[in-house]
Scaffold this active site. Structure first.
Site, PDB file in Angstrom:
ATOM      1  N   TRP A 129       0.799  -1.210   0.000  1.00  0.00           N
ATOM      2  CA  TRP A 129       0.000   0.000   0.000  1.00  0.00           C
ATOM      3  C   TRP A 129       0.840   1.271   0.000  1.00  0.00           C
ATOM      4  O   TRP A 129       0.329   2.354  -0.273  1.00  0.00           O
ATOM      5  CB  TRP A 129      -0.887   0.025   1.261  1.00  0.00           C
ATOM      6  N   ASN A 130       2.143   1.203   0.328  1.00  0.00           N
ATOM      7  CA  ASN A 130       2.870   2.435   0.653  1.00  0.00           C
ATOM      8  C   ASN A 130       3.243   3.274  -0.572  1.00  0.00           C
ATOM      9  O   ASN A 130       3.454   4.482  -0.437  1.00  0.00           O
ATOM     10  CB  ASN A 130       4.109   2.134   1.497  1.00  0.00           C
ATOM     11  N   LYS A 153      -2.282  -7.653  -8.075  1.00  0.00           N
ATOM     12  CA  LYS A 153      -3.023  -7.810  -6.837  1.00  0.00           C
ATOM     13  C   LYS A 153      -2.506  -6.770  -5.849  1.00  0.00           C
ATOM     14  O   LYS A 153      -1.394  -6.887  -5.318  1.00  0.00           O
ATOM     15  CB  LYS A 153      -2.856  -9.231  -6.282  1.00  0.00           C
ATOM     16  N   GLY A 205       6.837  -6.256  -0.144  1.00  0.00           N
ATOM     17  CA  GLY A 205       6.148  -6.245   1.137  1.00  0.00           C
ATOM     18  C   GLY A 205       7.081  -6.630   2.257  1.00  0.00           C
ATOM     19  O   GLY A 205       8.307  -6.480   2.154  1.00  0.00           O
ATOM     20  N   SER A 206       6.526  -7.128   3.331  1.00  0.00           N
ATOM     21  CA  SER A 206       7.309  -7.449   4.518  1.00  0.00           C
ATOM     22  C   SER A 206       8.158  -8.695   4.297  1.00  0.00           C
ATOM     23  O   SER A 206       7.849  -9.552   3.457  1.00  0.00           O
ATOM     24  CB  SER A 206       6.384  -7.663   5.711  1.00  0.00           C
ATOM     25  N   GLU A 227      11.076  -7.821  -3.162  1.00  0.00           N
ATOM     26  CA  GLU A 227      11.631  -6.588  -2.604  1.00  0.00           C
ATOM     27  C   GLU A 227      10.979  -6.409  -1.252  1.00  0.00           C
ATOM     28  O   GLU A 227       9.797  -6.086  -1.151  1.00  0.00           O
ATOM     29  CB  GLU A 227      11.350  -5.400  -3.536  1.00  0.00           C
ATOM     30  N   LEU A 228      11.768  -6.651  -0.177  1.00  0.00           N
ATOM     31  CA  LEU A 228      11.200  -6.784   1.153  1.00  0.00           C
ATOM     32  C   LEU A 228      11.655  -5.629   2.051  1.00  0.00           C
ATOM     33  O   LEU A 228      11.975  -4.550   1.571  1.00  0.00           O
ATOM     34  CB  LEU A 228      11.577  -8.148   1.729  1.00  0.00           C
ATOM     35  N   CYS A 261      10.796   1.441   2.532  1.00  0.00           N
ATOM     36  CA  CYS A 261      11.772   0.385   2.792  1.00  0.00           C
ATOM     37  C   CYS A 261      13.201   0.914   2.717  1.00  0.00           C
ATOM     38  O   CYS A 261      14.076   0.431   3.439  1.00  0.00           O
ATOM     39  CB  CYS A 261      11.598  -0.753   1.794  1.00  0.00           C
ATOM     40  N   GLU A 358      13.061  -3.561  11.737  1.00  0.00           N
ATOM     41  CA  GLU A 358      12.723  -2.498  10.796  1.00  0.00           C
ATOM     42  C   GLU A 358      11.688  -1.574  11.433  1.00  0.00           C
ATOM     43  O   GLU A 358      10.666  -2.026  11.947  1.00  0.00           O
ATOM     44  CB  GLU A 358      12.150  -3.077   9.505  1.00  0.00           C
TER      45      GLU A 358
END
Length: 453
Positions: A129-130, A153, A205-206, A227-228, A261, A358
């Site tokens: 969402w960021n 998605k 995401g996370s 990409e976390l 991130c 984080e």
């Protein structure tokens, strides 16, 4: 149903219909059927579509920025910049995609041997969402230009933004058999990874969710780009241009209310300038304003969800209990919405929550160091490895940092950022694979050897 919440007020937004598992399968089948035609569409025609998408994004820039402000709290001015950057990404791959995918001759015992890069098929992008427009484009633009078809998605926080974004593709002339919005809840999305016609997965995401998705994709032998999270270190040496460095460090930590991130999260400062830096950062943090993201006078909007704010505040309070000092912020504000103030934690040490985990919000952790070697050791003392930066005028220090920092990106005397021209990604718990640049467009292709007698 998809139920988003306005993080500025805490009020529920209008519900949107979500697809059932069977309906989601139908969407994927439609886009997978479209691959047969899209893959043979001349690459120049694919590029023309991306140019049209860029134009349509700019036409809808204000509406997309307002949607992001409403659904996830991004300040309008940051949302406008995000859409503009996304349009640039589409144009970049439209211009350079053919060059990046050109066949390469390799000498062998054949009369002609070469490598070509045909597409894989339908790629499922599971996105957060960021930065709902930018993160979508950095997945969609290279994948589509390479000849793949794409299913997007988006996070349940931003359903309207995701729909509006994919509508921009349709308004630009993209067939519904080439790109589609998969409006599903997370449990249904997990099932779609196993769809036999999904050939690859892109996830941002996370780290925790990334591990699950990576394992699921691997069980189906499907390539994935992840990409976390990140806990990006920044080293500030005494010979740096301090005013410029502190302005950029503050900007990096506060973009998107700290929900980035690749933001600076752990700052290591040479001891001789430590107190000076803490004082200067205090002034900068105190000057920041947080509030309604629609008000352009505010620097920060809210965090996207209440649980994210609770998690951040836990990290701050646990760090203070472990001996850190808070010079600015650190307290939950009164009133509605999920706001968190700019927070400056100093005298940080390894083992403290805000050092080890984080921090996804406007919290900067600062620690004094006695040497570059100590700073490099502490910078690498993390399971993450997304970005890192150093501020110094010493070429010897720069060379040492570039050799030793363990991360996917290194910035010298500047901000760690994503750029369509350069590969972006991490190592360790920050993921694997690369997006953007010439490397990014080759993630979802078949590196195919051709040998001719």
């Amino acid at each position: 149903m998809l139920q988003a919440t306005n993080p500025t007020t805490g009020e529920l937004l209008e519900q949107m219909d979500s697809l059932s598992a069977s309906q989601a399968n139908e969407v994927i089948d439609r886009v997978a059927d479209g691959f047969r035609e899209w893959r043979v569409t001349p690459i120049g025609e694919r590029g023309k579509l991306l140019y049209s998408v860029a134009s349509e994004l700019r036409n809808q820039k204000q509406a997309l920025a307002e949607s992001m402000a409403l659904e996830m709290g991004k300040p309008i001015k940051e949302g406008l910049a995000e859409v503009e950057k996304s349009a640039w990404c589409a144009e970049y791959y439209a211009e350079h995609g053919e060059q990046f995918l050109a066949p390469e001759t390799l000498e062998s015992d054949a009369s002609h041997s070469y490598v070509q890069y045909p597409p894989l098929g339908t790629v499922l992008g599971i996105l957060p969402w960021n930065a709902p427009v930018w993160l979508a484009l950095r997945f969609l633009a290279p994948a589509l230009m390479a000849g793949n078809t794409c299913v997007l998605k988006a996070d349940p926080n931003v359903p309207s933004t995701a729909k509006a974004l994919v509508d921009c593709f349709y308004d630009a002339g993209a067939p519904q058999s080439v790109v589609a919005n998969l409006a599903v809840v997370n449990d249904v999305a997990k099932q779609m990874i196993d769809h036999p016609r999904v050939k690859a997965v892109s996830f941002t995401g996370s780290s925790q969710a990334g591990q699950i998705i990576a394992a699921q994709a691997a069980s189906g032998l499907k390539p994935a780009v992840l990409e976390l999270g990140g806990s990006d270190p920044c080293i500030l040496m005494a010979d740096a241009d301090l005013d410029k460095a502190l302005d950029i460090i503050t900007l990096s930590r506060m973009i998107n209310a700290g929900q980035s991130c690749i933001a600076v999260k752990r700052l290591f400062v040479e001891r001789s300038i430590y107190e000076q830096v803490c004082d200067a950062l205090t002034q900068r943090f105190q000057a920041l304003r947080f509030g309604n993201p629609a008000n352009e006078e505010n620097n920060l909007g809210p965090l996207a969800r209440a649980d994210l704010r609770d998690q951040l505040h836990r990290q701050v309070t646990q760090s203070l209990a472990s001996g850190a000092r808070c010079l600015v912020g650190g307290e939950l504000p009164e009133g509605s919405g999920f706001f968190y103030p700019p927070t400056l934690l100093v005298d940080m040490k390894p083992g403290m929550a805000a050092f080890e985990e984080e921090t996804f919000g406007p919290v900067l952790s600062v620690m004094a160091i006695d040497s570059l070697d100590e700073a490099l050791e502490l910078a690498n003392a993390t399971e993450y490895g997304l970005g890192a930066s150093i501020w110094t005028q010493s070429q010897v220090s720069i060379d040492a940092a570039v050799r030793q920092l363990e991360s996917g990106q290194i910035a010298v005397n500047g901000i760690v950022k994503s750029d369509p021209r350069l590969p972006s990604g991490g190592i360790g718990r920050s993921g694997y694979g690369r997006e953007l640049g010439p490397q990014g467009i080759r993630e979802f292709v078949n590196v195919q050897q051709v040998w001719i007698a």
